[in-house]
Design a protein around this motif. Sequence first.
Motif, mmCIF file in Angstrom:
data_model
loop_
_atom_site.group_PDB
_atom_site.id
_atom_site.type_symbol
_atom_site.label_atom_id
_atom_site.label_comp_id
_atom_site.label_asym_id
_atom_site.label_seq_id
_atom_site.Cartn_x
_atom_site.Cartn_y
_atom_site.Cartn_z
ATOM 1 N N PHE A 137 0.666 1.709 0.850
ATOM 2 C CA PHE A 137 0.916 2.639 1.957
ATOM 3 C C PHE A 137 2.212 2.314 2.698
ATOM 4 O O PHE A 137 2.460 1.170 3.064
ATOM 5 C CB PHE A 137 -0.261 2.584 2.938
ATOM 6 C CG PHE A 137 -0.286 3.731 3.907
ATOM 7 C CD1 PHE A 137 -0.534 5.013 3.474
ATOM 8 C CD2 PHE A 137 -0.064 3.514 5.263
ATOM 9 C CE1 PHE A 137 -0.559 6.083 4.362
ATOM 10 C CE2 PHE A 137 -0.094 4.568 6.165
ATOM 11 C CZ PHE A 137 -0.342 5.849 5.706
ATOM 12 N N CYS B 106 8.508 6.725 4.218
ATOM 13 C CA CYS B 106 8.123 6.184 2.922
ATOM 14 C C CYS B 106 9.315 6.124 1.950
ATOM 15 O O CYS B 106 9.526 5.126 1.267
ATOM 16 C CB CYS B 106 7.030 7.092 2.381
ATOM 17 S SG CYS B 106 6.162 6.410 1.016
ATOM 18 N N ALA C 216 0.332 9.527 6.330
ATOM 19 C CA ALA C 216 -0.508 9.894 5.183
ATOM 20 C C ALA C 216 -0.385 11.390 4.869
ATOM 21 O O ALA C 216 -1.175 11.927 4.091
ATOM 22 C CB ALA C 216 -1.959 9.520 5.461
ATOM 23 N N CYS D 254 -7.938 8.962 11.893
ATOM 24 C CA CYS D 254 -7.466 7.592 11.678
ATOM 25 C C CYS D 254 -8.372 6.658 12.473
ATOM 26 O O CYS D 254 -8.464 6.766 13.695
ATOM 27 C CB CYS D 254 -6.025 7.454 12.156
ATOM 28 S SG CYS D 254 -5.464 5.745 12.153
ATOM 29 N N SER E 258 -5.084 1.007 -0.266
ATOM 30 C CA SER E 258 -3.628 1.166 -0.382
ATOM 31 C C SER E 258 -2.930 0.143 0.504
ATOM 32 O O SER E 258 -1.887 0.411 1.105
ATOM 33 C CB SER E 258 -3.207 2.584 -0.001
ATOM 34 O OG SER E 258 -1.829 2.760 -0.267
ATOM 35 N N ILE F 124 -7.599 5.961 6.903
ATOM 36 C CA ILE F 124 -7.332 7.384 7.068
ATOM 37 C C ILE F 124 -8.485 8.076 6.342
ATOM 38 O O ILE F 124 -8.753 7.776 5.170
ATOM 39 C CB ILE F 124 -5.994 7.795 6.416
ATOM 40 C CG1 ILE F 124 -4.854 6.860 6.828
ATOM 41 C CG2 ILE F 124 -5.668 9.256 6.704
ATOM 42 C CD1 ILE F 124 -4.441 6.909 8.274
ATOM 43 N N ALA G 217 1.432 8.690 -0.507
ATOM 44 C CA ALA G 217 -0.011 8.936 -0.609
ATOM 45 C C ALA G 217 -0.273 10.257 0.104
ATOM 46 O O ALA G 217 -0.031 10.374 1.309
ATOM 47 C CB ALA G 217 -0.798 7.814 0.048
ATOM 48 N N GLN G 218 -0.697 11.264 -0.623
ATOM 49 C CA GLN G 218 -0.982 12.582 -0.064
ATOM 50 C C GLN G 218 -2.490 12.729 0.028
ATOM 51 O O GLN G 218 -3.136 12.998 -0.979
ATOM 52 C CB GLN G 218 -0.439 13.674 -0.996
ATOM 53 C CG GLN G 218 1.047 13.599 -1.289
ATOM 54 C CD GLN G 218 1.879 14.310 -0.228
ATOM 55 O OE1 GLN G 218 1.327 14.991 0.639
ATOM 56 N NE2 GLN G 218 3.182 14.148 -0.286
ATOM 57 N N MET G 219 -3.032 12.548 1.216
ATOM 58 C CA MET G 219 -4.495 12.563 1.369
ATOM 59 C C MET G 219 -5.098 13.854 0.823
ATOM 60 O O MET G 219 -6.026 13.834 0.023
ATOM 61 C CB MET G 219 -4.895 12.439 2.846
ATOM 62 C CG MET G 219 -4.617 11.128 3.505
ATOM 63 S SD MET G 219 -5.534 9.721 2.842
ATOM 64 C CE MET G 219 -7.238 10.127 3.160
ATOM 65 N N LEU H 13 -8.530 6.228 2.756
ATOM 66 C CA LEU H 13 -7.432 5.348 2.360
ATOM 67 C C LEU H 13 -7.345 4.214 3.375
ATOM 68 O O LEU H 13 -7.302 4.464 4.580
ATOM 69 C CB LEU H 13 -6.117 6.122 2.313
ATOM 70 C CG LEU H 13 -4.859 5.309 2.007
ATOM 71 C CD1 LEU H 13 -3.844 6.158 1.236
ATOM 72 C CD2 LEU H 13 -4.193 4.773 3.277
#
Length: 373
Positions: free
Chosen positions: A170, A264, A42, A52, A166, A203, A175-177, A185
Amino acid sequence: MTPGPLTTSSAVKQAMLVDYGSRDARFLEVMHQVRTKLLGAANVSKEEGYECVIMQGAGTYGIEAVLGSVIPRDGRALILSNGAYGKRQQQICTILGIPFEAVDYGDHEVVRVEDMLKKLKEAGPGHFTHVSMIHHETTAGILNPLKEIGLALKESYPSVRLIVDSMSGFGAYPAQMKAWNLSYLVSSANKNLEGVPGFCFAICERAALEEAEKTNGGPRSLSLDLVGQWRNMEATAQFRFTPPTHSILAFHQAILEWEAEGGCAGRGARYKANYETVLKGMEEMGFKCYVAAEHRGHIITTFLQPEHPKWDFDAFYKALSDQGYVIYPGKLASAPSFRFGTIGRLYPKDFENLLLIVRQCVQRMGIELPLRE
Ligand SMILES: *Cc1c(COP(=O)(O)O)cnc(C)c1O
């Protein structure tokens, strides 16, 4: 060709051939690694203030745990909904008695930043405490503008926290927290990360969890208490109740494979190649997609069933499954459809094979290809 549970590698299945107890030091070490790697996936870390939390159960348990644990009794969620999973969030809120309002779209549409901003503006400051949405809507296979929603909230409503499902995004869509302003997420073991079913994870921004602990008025459920699960994992490194040990071991192998594939970007590229193979072959046969190309993701693709008198979906489904290809019936209210998931341990050549079987099967029904309007 289902969107989870899905096809997994042999090594992922083999990783389950060990029996660990809940407190076994070797198991706890694997847990620790899995939680750390998920934060990395993430694009955040504990040092940057993220946590997490793993929950037992299907993905929905994770969504219910977040909604039920972080929205205060006097809070309110705005749910952006364009399919079955947005509807499911509304159902969870109804059952748990969480105040919410929804912006409902059709299942072929994407959610829109301007509709959210309008709703938040009309409601006035403090009315909504949370916005909740789906990253990739699996119902029809649509990618929603997560980054744009996150950034718009950051700019105009910084105190409203964003929750995102997600599940099917995911691991294959970025996905940039932190950069995208996501507070929570949720995803699960058995989708793009290609593990086996058994658990989901959230997350979370640590500051959001700490705020929830103070303001939520206590959990609405014992087993789906996100804050309780987090506190316990931090204190003991363990689950509160029986852990899905085999599923965690499988997942550890699965996330190593994800990293080896290039994370990813690598995983997303393979799924896109699968999707492009399917799309080209199906369009050549005259099948039509339900979702417009610009909104379509490459995780699952919805095709409309042909309007031919000899078309028989049950026979189609069975013929494919007899040859080892399990597809997914459609979930649309508006038109009969079916879906091909393009995720799992599958490559373009697997979809080439699927296309051959589809072609044979349609021709055996006595339908001429390509299909005509
Ligand atoms: C798969 C999925 C879920 C969760 O489904 P479960 O059956 O509870 O695992 C939730 N949201 C989305 C978008 C999904 O694709």
